[in-house]
Design a protein around this motif. Structure first.
Motif, PDB file in Angstrom:
ATOM      1  N   GLU A  91       0.886  -1.195   0.224  1.00  0.00           N
ATOM      2  CA  GLU A  91       0.027  -0.044  -0.033  1.00  0.00           C
ATOM      3  C   GLU A  91       0.560   1.349   0.120  1.00  0.00           C
ATOM      4  O   GLU A  91       1.871   1.324   0.376  1.00  0.00           O
ATOM      5  CB  GLU A  91      -0.931  -0.148   0.947  1.00  0.00           C
ATOM      6  CG  GLU A  91      -2.239  -0.071   0.849  1.00  0.00           C
ATOM      7  CD  GLU A  91      -3.066   0.154   2.168  1.00  0.00           C
ATOM      8  OE1 GLU A  91      -3.371   1.059   3.111  1.00  0.00           O
ATOM      9  OE2 GLU A  91      -3.569  -0.973   2.818  1.00  0.00           O
ATOM     10  N   GLU A  92       0.517   2.268  -0.603  1.00  0.00           N
ATOM     11  CA  GLU A  92       1.495   3.239  -0.743  1.00  0.00           C
ATOM     12  C   GLU A  92       1.157   4.172   0.591  1.00  0.00           C
ATOM     13  O   GLU A  92       0.042   4.399   1.234  1.00  0.00           O
ATOM     14  CB  GLU A  92       0.919   4.260  -1.863  1.00  0.00           C
ATOM     15  CG  GLU A  92       1.244   3.833  -3.174  1.00  0.00           C
ATOM     16  CD  GLU A  92       1.138   4.968  -4.424  1.00  0.00           C
ATOM     17  OE1 GLU A  92       0.525   5.863  -4.166  1.00  0.00           O
ATOM     18  OE2 GLU A  92       1.048   4.551  -5.450  1.00  0.00           O
ATOM     19  N   GLU A  93       2.181   4.762   0.954  1.00  0.00           N
ATOM     20  CA  GLU A  93       2.147   5.452   2.138  1.00  0.00           C
ATOM     21  C   GLU A  93       1.821   7.080   1.869  1.00  0.00           C
ATOM     22  O   GLU A  93       2.362   7.534   0.926  1.00  0.00           O
ATOM     23  CB  GLU A  93       3.711   5.469   2.715  1.00  0.00           C
ATOM     24  CG  GLU A  93       4.188   4.149   3.398  1.00  0.00           C
ATOM     25  CD  GLU A  93       5.417   4.100   4.108  1.00  0.00           C
ATOM     26  OE1 GLU A  93       5.931   5.189   4.381  1.00  0.00           O
ATOM     27  OE2 GLU A  93       5.810   3.036   4.130  1.00  0.00           O
ATOM     28  N   LYS A  94       1.405   7.414   2.930  1.00  0.00           N
ATOM     29  CA  LYS A  94       0.550   9.010   2.793  1.00  0.00           C
ATOM     30  C   LYS A  94       1.613   9.880   3.581  1.00  0.00           C
ATOM     31  O   LYS A  94       2.351   9.444   4.399  1.00  0.00           O
ATOM     32  CB  LYS A  94      -0.528   9.091   3.357  1.00  0.00           C
ATOM     33  CG  LYS A  94      -1.665   8.012   2.876  1.00  0.00           C
ATOM     34  CD  LYS A  94      -1.977   8.430   1.426  1.00  0.00           C
ATOM     35  CE  LYS A  94      -3.278   7.489   0.604  1.00  0.00           C
ATOM     36  NZ  LYS A  94      -3.271   7.933  -0.483  1.00  0.00           N
ATOM     37  N   CYS A  95       1.764  11.161   3.181  1.00  0.00           N
ATOM     38  CA  CYS A  95       2.270  12.126   3.884  1.00  0.00           C
ATOM     39  C   CYS A  95       1.890  12.144   5.493  1.00  0.00           C
ATOM     40  O   CYS A  95       0.735  12.046   5.824  1.00  0.00           O
ATOM     41  CB  CYS A  95       1.915  13.482   3.432  1.00  0.00           C
ATOM     42  SG  CYS A  95       2.651  14.827   3.981  1.00  0.00           S
ATOM     43  N   GLY A  96       2.779  12.319   6.339  1.00  0.00           N
ATOM     44  CA  GLY A  96       2.692  12.479   7.603  1.00  0.00           C
ATOM     45  C   GLY A  96       2.158  13.649   8.213  1.00  0.00           C
ATOM     46  O   GLY A  96       2.044  13.717   9.543  1.00  0.00           O
ATOM     47  N   ILE A  97       1.609  14.717   7.570  1.00  0.00           N
ATOM     48  CA  ILE A  97       1.120  15.981   8.123  1.00  0.00           C
ATOM     49  C   ILE A  97      -0.308  15.762   8.374  1.00  0.00           C
ATOM     50  O   ILE A  97      -1.003  15.269   7.023  1.00  0.00           O
ATOM     51  CB  ILE A  97       1.628  17.131   7.011  1.00  0.00           C
ATOM     52  CG1 ILE A  97       3.116  16.996   7.258  1.00  0.00           C
ATOM     53  CG2 ILE A  97       1.105  18.243   7.740  1.00  0.00           C
ATOM     54  CD1 ILE A  97       3.899  17.155   8.483  1.00  0.00           C
ATOM     55  N   GLN A 101       7.532  21.774  13.257  1.00  0.00           N
ATOM     56  CA  GLN A 101       6.664  22.637  14.133  1.00  0.00           C
ATOM     57  C   GLN A 101       6.792  24.195  14.101  1.00  0.00           C
ATOM     58  O   GLN A 101       5.521  24.544  14.180  1.00  0.00           O
ATOM     59  CB  GLN A 101       6.997  22.249  15.595  1.00  0.00           C
ATOM     60  CG  GLN A 101       6.603  20.634  16.026  1.00  0.00           C
ATOM     61  CD  GLN A 101       6.985  19.972  17.265  1.00  0.00           C
ATOM     62  OE1 GLN A 101       7.948  20.854  17.682  1.00  0.00           O
ATOM     63  NE2 GLN A 101       6.223  19.183  17.567  1.00  0.00           N
ATOM     64  N   GLN A 102       7.859  24.842  13.810  1.00  0.00           N
ATOM     65  CA  GLN A 102       7.785  26.129  13.545  1.00  0.00           C
ATOM     66  C   GLN A 102       7.054  26.571  12.274  1.00  0.00           C
ATOM     67  O   GLN A 102       6.517  27.716  12.073  1.00  0.00           O
ATOM     68  CB  GLN A 102       9.491  26.715  13.399  1.00  0.00           C
ATOM     69  CG  GLN A 102      10.021  26.846  14.583  1.00  0.00           C
ATOM     70  CD  GLN A 102      11.457  26.962  14.668  1.00  0.00           C
ATOM     71  OE1 GLN A 102      12.071  27.284  13.568  1.00  0.00           O
ATOM     72  NE2 GLN A 102      12.196  27.697  15.807  1.00  0.00           N
ATOM     73  N   LEU A 103       7.073  25.710  11.421  1.00  0.00           N
ATOM     74  CA  LEU A 103       6.424  25.866  10.019  1.00  0.00           C
ATOM     75  C   LEU A 103       4.836  25.766  10.377  1.00  0.00           C
ATOM     76  O   LEU A 103       4.106  26.140   9.466  1.00  0.00           O
ATOM     77  CB  LEU A 103       6.575  24.979   8.982  1.00  0.00           C
ATOM     78  CG  LEU A 103       8.030  25.202   8.417  1.00  0.00           C
ATOM     79  CD1 LEU A 103       8.384  24.088   7.471  1.00  0.00           C
ATOM     80  CD2 LEU A 103       8.226  26.582   7.785  1.00  0.00           C
ATOM     81  N   GLY A 104       4.265  25.431  11.439  1.00  0.00           N
ATOM     82  CA  GLY A 104       3.015  25.293  11.948  1.00  0.00           C
ATOM     83  C   GLY A 104       2.455  23.830  11.233  1.00  0.00           C
ATOM     84  O   GLY A 104       1.342  23.681  11.208  1.00  0.00           O
ATOM     85  N   ARG A 115       9.456  20.257   0.097  1.00  0.00           N
ATOM     86  CA  ARG A 115       9.786  21.641  -0.698  1.00  0.00           C
ATOM     87  C   ARG A 115      10.035  22.736   0.326  1.00  0.00           C
ATOM     88  O   ARG A 115      10.729  23.327   0.468  1.00  0.00           O
ATOM     89  CB  ARG A 115       9.205  21.642  -1.775  1.00  0.00           C
ATOM     90  CG  ARG A 115       9.537  20.797  -2.869  1.00  0.00           C
ATOM     91  CD  ARG A 115       8.689  21.214  -4.159  1.00  0.00           C
ATOM     92  NE  ARG A 115       9.457  21.568  -5.151  1.00  0.00           N
ATOM     93  CZ  ARG A 115       9.192  22.131  -6.301  1.00  0.00           C
ATOM     94  NH1 ARG A 115       8.037  22.251  -6.558  1.00  0.00           N
ATOM     95  NH2 ARG A 115      10.116  22.457  -7.215  1.00  0.00           N
ATOM     96  N   GLU A 116       8.613  22.668   1.209  1.00  0.00           N
ATOM     97  CA  GLU A 116       8.635  23.901   2.270  1.00  0.00           C
ATOM     98  C   GLU A 116       9.621  23.750   3.140  1.00  0.00           C
ATOM     99  O   GLU A 116      10.442  24.729   3.519  1.00  0.00           O
ATOM    100  CB  GLU A 116       7.339  23.866   2.981  1.00  0.00           C
ATOM    101  CG  GLU A 116       6.234  24.199   1.955  1.00  0.00           C
ATOM    102  CD  GLU A 116       4.778  24.190   2.959  1.00  0.00           C
ATOM    103  OE1 GLU A 116       5.045  24.384   4.163  1.00  0.00           O
ATOM    104  OE2 GLU A 116       3.789  23.981   2.097  1.00  0.00           O
ATOM    105  N   VAL A 117      10.023  22.763   3.554  1.00  0.00           N
ATOM    106  CA  VAL A 117      11.148  22.282   4.765  1.00  0.00           C
ATOM    107  C   VAL A 117      12.468  22.472   4.087  1.00  0.00           C
ATOM    108  O   VAL A 117      13.355  23.212   4.841  1.00  0.00           O
ATOM    109  CB  VAL A 117      11.006  20.949   5.138  1.00  0.00           C
ATOM    110  CG1 VAL A 117      12.126  20.451   6.164  1.00  0.00           C
ATOM    111  CG2 VAL A 117       9.545  20.791   6.026  1.00  0.00           C
TER     112      VAL A 117
END
Length: 71
Positions: A11-17, A37-40, A58-60
């Protein structure tokens, strides 16, 4: 194959956010948790690593690059 968990029948894994259902692209170690956490961003589960989709990774990466330039 990236994004697939061999232990759970492929099964494909999903984003952890929280709130993101995109396919996992890369993972980051727990040393980057304070930066996330600083990125909210809130995690679905806390462990040694967190899997991120391409958008969140990409944000990180952008923030990490700025922090490196400061030092």
């Amino acid at each position: 194959m990236p994004g697939k968990d061999k232990r759970e029948g492929g099964e494909e894994e999903k984003c952890g956010i929280v709130g993101c259902e995109e396919k996992a692209y890369k993972s980051l170690s727990s040393t980057y948790f304070p930066l996330l956490q600083q990125l909210g961003l809130q995690f679905k589960a806390v462990g040694k690593r967190v899997k991120l989709c391409r958008k969140h990774y990409r944000e990180v990466r952008k923030i990490r690059r700025k922090v490196r330039q400061l030092f």
